[in-house]
Design an enzyme around this catalytic site. Structure first.
Site, PDB file in Angstrom:
ATOM      1  N   ARG B  43       0.861  -1.172   0.000  1.00  0.00           N
ATOM      2  CA  ARG B  43       0.000   0.000   0.000  1.00  0.00           C
ATOM      3  C   ARG B  43       0.903   1.229   0.000  1.00  0.00           C
ATOM      4  O   ARG B  43       1.660   1.447   0.941  1.00  0.00           O
ATOM      5  CB  ARG B  43      -0.855  -0.039   1.270  1.00  0.00           C
ATOM      6  CG  ARG B  43      -2.008   0.911   1.310  1.00  0.00           C
ATOM      7  CD  ARG B  43      -2.950   0.558   2.458  1.00  0.00           C
ATOM      8  NE  ARG B  43      -4.028   1.528   2.524  1.00  0.00           N
ATOM      9  CZ  ARG B  43      -3.914   2.718   3.114  1.00  0.00           C
ATOM     10  NH1 ARG B  43      -2.806   3.061   3.716  1.00  0.00           N
ATOM     11  NH2 ARG B  43      -4.940   3.546   3.116  1.00  0.00           N
ATOM     12  N   SER B 112     -12.301  -3.906  -0.265  1.00  0.00           N
ATOM     13  CA  SER B 112     -12.605  -3.389   1.072  1.00  0.00           C
ATOM     14  C   SER B 112     -14.095  -3.135   1.200  1.00  0.00           C
ATOM     15  O   SER B 112     -14.688  -2.479   0.344  1.00  0.00           O
ATOM     16  CB  SER B 112     -11.887  -2.052   1.320  1.00  0.00           C
ATOM     17  OG  SER B 112     -10.504  -2.228   1.364  1.00  0.00           O
ATOM     18  N   LYS B 141      -4.724   4.011   9.256  1.00  0.00           N
ATOM     19  CA  LYS B 141      -5.467   4.470   8.089  1.00  0.00           C
ATOM     20  C   LYS B 141      -6.438   5.566   8.519  1.00  0.00           C
ATOM     21  O   LYS B 141      -7.105   5.444   9.528  1.00  0.00           O
ATOM     22  CB  LYS B 141      -6.243   3.315   7.444  1.00  0.00           C
ATOM     23  CG  LYS B 141      -5.349   2.311   6.734  1.00  0.00           C
ATOM     24  CD  LYS B 141      -6.169   1.180   6.146  1.00  0.00           C
ATOM     25  CE  LYS B 141      -6.950   1.602   4.910  1.00  0.00           C
ATOM     26  NZ  LYS B 141      -7.725   0.460   4.339  1.00  0.00           N
TER      27      LYS B 141
END
Ligand code: NI
Lengths: 212, 212
Positions: B43, B112, B141
């Protein structure tokens, strides 16, 4: 889609939502095409992938309507997802030879270059055309390097693929670029930064066609 | 690459260079794998395409060495360019059914989700697994939505594909997640935020295996 060797690079619009002052991007692109733009590059540096994808779909509806090739800046995933005519990569984007491999032979691949070495590399890596710039001082893009008119001429004399000059090109200097041999001029603010977008494109077109 | 139905989702590492405190990402991933991580998602939200591509190549060298699938977050172009095992998309990324079409049937696609509706949609769109979260408060996050343990249970009971819980999962709460039926736990800071990365992964692995 037209065969990619028939692409007309002469008046190449690169988009920038930041200078549209809230005007709709799709409508702005349509005005620019009505004024004579021959190619459109969608450039979205701040959008999420979903926003970029949705914007690309909207803009492609316009470019398809007028049979104008749509080139996606940087994002090969978006280019594939919307079935764009091609991809344009800079020196901080995916390596051109990797992009070419994934794109296949039929989509247009363009590469930003700022000197002869990068231009020759791009050609070797499978680019269909190169962007060369920044030719003149510019406010639209912040990550630019200066290129002299001499270097543009040298590049044009040394490579076989079309050369599109970019960076600060407007109604006043576009003729200079073409006289040096460039196959096209890429513009952002000289079209999208103007109140009358269609008129701005028409004026550039006139200059490109040699009218004074 | 292993057949994708054999993928072990139990201890799923999601990377975040921001919490590495300058430690090398590739080395951190290797430590995590040595500690028992079964899947790695790369990521990179701030990198240029070239940086992301180069980082993915480096990390893939490690995941390949241990035969651990590498999943790329958000960027289908990077996943294709480095021949990753799969792609993970969020609700702001490319629509899953478009991603599936371009990825082909053989690469892993994860989505997600934060509720049952999104979970069912992801399954219908061709996801191989879903992420569900955020289960617990998290600092890694910023763009998360809360999911209750009840909703996780409801999702798990309603869909067929593997469910990986994410968000604030650590050594103290991972057992709870597994007892509710999740096929795996995705963690960021509970591994990468710890000084001894391998040890942190080992501890999670122990809890996952039911040791107290
Ligand atoms: Ni493989």
């Amino acid at each position: 889609m037209k065969n990619k060797i028939d692409v007309n690079y002469s008046l190449y619009l690169v988009t920038d939502r930041g200078i549209l002052n809230g005007r709709d991007l799709k409508e702005a692109v349509e005005e620019a095409i009505l004024g004579g733009v021959t190619l459109v590059q969608l450039r979205e540096k701040a959008a999420s992938t979903l926003e970029f994808y949705n914007t690309a779909l909207r803009v492609k509806a316009v470019t398809d309507k007028y049979n104008i090739p749509l080139i996606i800046n940087d994002r090969l995933d978006i280019a594939l997802a919307v079935d764009a005519a091609g991809l344009h990569v800079g020196q901080d984007d995916m390596p051109a030879h990797i992009a070419r491999k994934i794109l296949g032979p039929d989509r247009i691949l363009g590469v930003s270059t700022a000197n002869l070495k990068e231009a020759l590399k791009a050609q070797e890596d499978g680019a269909d055309y190169i962007g060369v710039g920044a030719m003149f001082p510019t406010i639209s893009k912040s990550d630019t390097r200066d290129v002299t008119l001499d270097e543009l001429k040298r590049i044009k004399e040394s490579i076989k693929i079309p050369v599109v000059a970019i960076g600060g090109i407007n109604q006043n200097n576009v003729k200079q670029i073409i006289e040096l041999g460039a196959d096209g001029a890429a513009v952002i603010s000289a079209i999208l930064g103007r109140k009358d977008i269609k008129q701005a494109a028409l004026e550039l077109k006139k200059k490109l066609n040699g009218d004074s």
